[in-house]
Design an enzyme around this catalytic site. Structure first.
Site, PDB file in Angstrom:
ATOM      1  N   TYR A   3       0.825  -1.212   0.000  1.00 39.74           N
ATOM      2  CA  TYR A   3       0.000   0.000   0.000  1.00 39.74           C
ATOM      3  C   TYR A   3       0.862   1.266   0.000  1.00 39.74           C
ATOM      4  O   TYR A   3       0.652   2.187  -0.805  1.00 39.74           O
ATOM      5  CB  TYR A   3      -0.929  -0.056   1.217  1.00 39.74           C
ATOM      6  CG  TYR A   3      -1.300   1.259   1.838  1.00 39.74           C
ATOM      7  CD1 TYR A   3      -1.959   2.251   1.113  1.00 39.74           C
ATOM      8  CD2 TYR A   3      -1.008   1.502   3.180  1.00 39.74           C
ATOM      9  CE1 TYR A   3      -2.302   3.454   1.705  1.00 39.74           C
ATOM     10  CE2 TYR A   3      -1.355   2.698   3.773  1.00 39.74           C
ATOM     11  CZ  TYR A   3      -1.997   3.675   3.035  1.00 39.74           C
ATOM     12  OH  TYR A   3      -2.333   4.853   3.621  1.00 39.74           O
ATOM     13  N   ALA A  58       2.662   1.676  -3.266  1.00 42.92           N
ATOM     14  CA  ALA A  58       1.735   2.146  -4.305  1.00 42.92           C
ATOM     15  C   ALA A  58       1.522   3.645  -4.185  1.00 42.92           C
ATOM     16  O   ALA A  58       1.501   4.373  -5.196  1.00 42.92           O
ATOM     17  CB  ALA A  58       0.403   1.410  -4.175  1.00 42.92           C
ATOM     18  N   CYS A  59       1.361   4.119  -2.967  1.00 45.66           N
ATOM     19  CA  CYS A  59       1.120   5.551  -2.768  1.00 45.66           C
ATOM     20  C   CYS A  59       2.345   6.380  -3.136  1.00 45.66           C
ATOM     21  O   CYS A  59       2.225   7.429  -3.775  1.00 45.66           O
ATOM     22  CB  CYS A  59       0.710   5.808  -1.320  1.00 45.66           C
ATOM     23  SG  CYS A  59      -0.925   5.185  -0.905  1.00 45.66           S
ATOM     24  N   GLN A  60       3.538   5.919  -2.738  1.00 39.42           N
ATOM     25  CA  GLN A  60       4.751   6.658  -3.115  1.00 39.42           C
ATOM     26  C   GLN A  60       4.868   6.743  -4.630  1.00 39.42           C
ATOM     27  O   GLN A  60       5.163   7.811  -5.186  1.00 39.42           O
ATOM     28  CB  GLN A  60       5.997   5.991  -2.535  1.00 39.42           C
ATOM     29  CG  GLN A  60       7.279   6.760  -2.859  1.00 39.42           C
ATOM     30  CD  GLN A  60       8.534   6.080  -2.334  1.00 39.42           C
ATOM     31  OE1 GLN A  60       8.456   5.121  -1.560  1.00 39.42           O
ATOM     32  NE2 GLN A  60       9.690   6.550  -2.736  1.00 39.42           N
ATOM     33  N   PHE A  75       2.362   9.368  -5.988  1.00 40.55           N
ATOM     34  CA  PHE A  75       2.743  10.775  -5.797  1.00 40.55           C
ATOM     35  C   PHE A  75       3.935  11.146  -6.670  1.00 40.55           C
ATOM     36  O   PHE A  75       4.011  12.265  -7.182  1.00 40.55           O
ATOM     37  CB  PHE A  75       3.035  11.048  -4.323  1.00 40.55           C
ATOM     38  CG  PHE A  75       1.794  11.225  -3.498  1.00 40.55           C
ATOM     39  CD1 PHE A  75       1.049  12.399  -3.572  1.00 40.55           C
ATOM     40  CD2 PHE A  75       1.351  10.215  -2.670  1.00 40.55           C
ATOM     41  CE1 PHE A  75      -0.107  12.559  -2.828  1.00 40.55           C
ATOM     42  CE2 PHE A  75       0.198  10.370  -1.913  1.00 40.55           C
ATOM     43  CZ  PHE A  75      -0.540  11.543  -1.995  1.00 40.55           C
TER      44      PHE A  75
END
Length: 435
Positions: A399, A402-404, A407
């Site tokens: 998770y 994926a977020c890094q 962004f």
């Protein structure tokens, strides 16, 4: 480039797993696949190798194409990534994302028929899903509750935040802050960047000793603590029992009970008003777009005339995408979470009756924040696994990676919107927080 071994010559023959993978990927994909049947696909010298452990990995992907199927296969140990430590989330997700992005080739009808014959009917049956997935039974329970009702929001927040304060301490570090930091320079420490974020919010809100702050969705109370240490009377509210308990203990430990308070309370139940400032840091993502008018209206109602409101939230890169957060995020991380474009959020604040004074994007700062959270997870991997179990630790790695990635790629952004309640005194020329 190593292509497929033992390529069949007859269209009626079944296909190896390597051949099936190769039917969906371009020949120059920079990853190597090794399957349980001995077949391979991709360059032999690739630093990353994805091992398809059993037929179940294919079942997960077939029964849930896209990010959900890949996530299930990885979390259940049926898809193993070699060359990347499981606690290195960014590199791990980059590998899985490469597979998802490259899966653009659509085999012809003849090949699809051979794939179906090779996999058999069993591939159409979904294997057991990971325990931490929002299970169908819980989904049915949630469907019985009105979306974003107080009860349902409480259940969803508890699902994500009440897993273990110790786990969050390991991942978030001493700052115990689960929102985007603000880096004075790329090499600054996470703790320095989080302190700088709170300084920025505090300064934008023009807070002074003796004034009153309401922090909505306060997490572990760090904005409340920051303000109280500077003489501001600060109230924070959260729906997470563990967050509230941690914050209350910290307030008592620092001797700030005369200035700071954190409640286990829904923002809709806050009865006080006349606050000099309201901060909403990482809260809007949980609200839902249909609730924006009521939410921002409630924030205005809590402010005195001329009081300042700061909204800090993750946004989409445009205002036209109305899709959900993705099956993986919805099932495993933030049930009911919604993201909108920054313009949509800004417009909703204006429509609620608060003129907007300033808006800015902090998108690169969130990529750096996630970089440091991922590094903390990697450094404390064994302790994290001992605290919450390997499946949950792997979930968080996937998770956050994926977020890094999102962004860095610009798919998602982070915006600050500063607004004011009408009727107050004339404000000084802006930006006063940058003086």
């Amino acid at each position: 480039m190593t292509r497929l071994e033992d390529s069949p010559t007859d269209a009626g023959e079944t296909m190896s797993v390597g051949e099936i993978i190769g039917a969906f990927l371009p020949p120059d994909v920079p990853l190597r696949f090794r399957a349980y049947d001995g077949s391979t696909f991709g360059p032999a010298d690739s630093p990353l190798e994805l091992e398809v452990v059993s037929p179940r990995a294919l079942q997960y992907v077939v029964t849930a194409p896209g990010d959900l199927g890949l996530a299930r296969a990885y979390l259940m140990g049926e898809l193993v990534v070699h060359g990347v430590h499981p606690g290195s989330p960014h590199d791990l997700f980059a590998a899985l994302e490469q597979v998802r992005k490259e899966t653009a080739t659509r085999p012809d009808a003849r090949t699809l028929a051979r794939i179906a014959r090779s996999l058999g009917l069993e591939s159409l049956h979904r294997p057991p899903v990971p325990e931490m997935e929002v299970a169908p039974g819980w989904q049915r329970y949630l469907k019985g509750l009105r979306r974003h009702s107080k009860e349902r929001d409480s259940e969803v927040v508890s699902y994500h935040y009440d897993i273990s304060n110790r786990f969050y301490e390991l991942v978030l570090g001493p700052s115990m802050t689960y929102t985007c930091a603000c880096y004075p320079e790329p090499g600054a420490s996470l703790e320095t960047a989080q302190e700088n974020k709170y300084r920025l919010v505090f300064d934008k809100l023009r807070l002074q000793p003796g004034q009153r702050l309401l922090d909505v969705g306060c997490g572990w109370g760090q904005m409340v603590l920051y303000a109280a240490r500077r003489g501001v009377h600060a109230l924070g509210v959260t729906l997470s029992e563990q967050q509230a308990a941690w914050a209350q203990e910290q307030i008592a430990k620092e001797g700030l009970s005369h200035l700071a308070e954190v409640r286990l309370q829904d923002y809709r139940d806050v009865s006080e008003s006349g606050f000099d400032a309201v901060s909403s840091i990482g809260m809007t993502e949980h609200i839902g777009q249909k609730q924006y008018p009521a939410y921002f209206g409630a924030m205005l109602a809590r402010l005195r005339p001329g009081g300042l409101f700061l909204n800090h939230c993750i946004t989409r890169r445009d205002n036209t995408d109305t899709s959900g957060a993705g099956q993986f995020i919805n099932r495993y991380v933030f049930p009911d979470g919604e993201l909108c474009g920054a313009g949509t959020v800004l417009g909703a604040i204006q429509d609620a009756g608060m003129p907007v004074l300033h808006e800015e994007s902090l998108r690169p700062h969130y990529a750096l924040t996630l970089r440091d959270w991922c590094a903390n997870l990697t450094e404390h991997w064994e302790e994290c696994v001992a605290e919450v179990g390997e499946p949950t630790a792997r979930l968080w790695g996937l998770y956050m990676g994926a977020c890094q990635y999102g962004f860095e790629d610009g798919r998602v952004e982070l915006h600050h919107v500063l607004a004011v309640a009408p009727g107050g005194e004339e404000l000084p020329l802006r930006p006063w927080w940058a003086a």
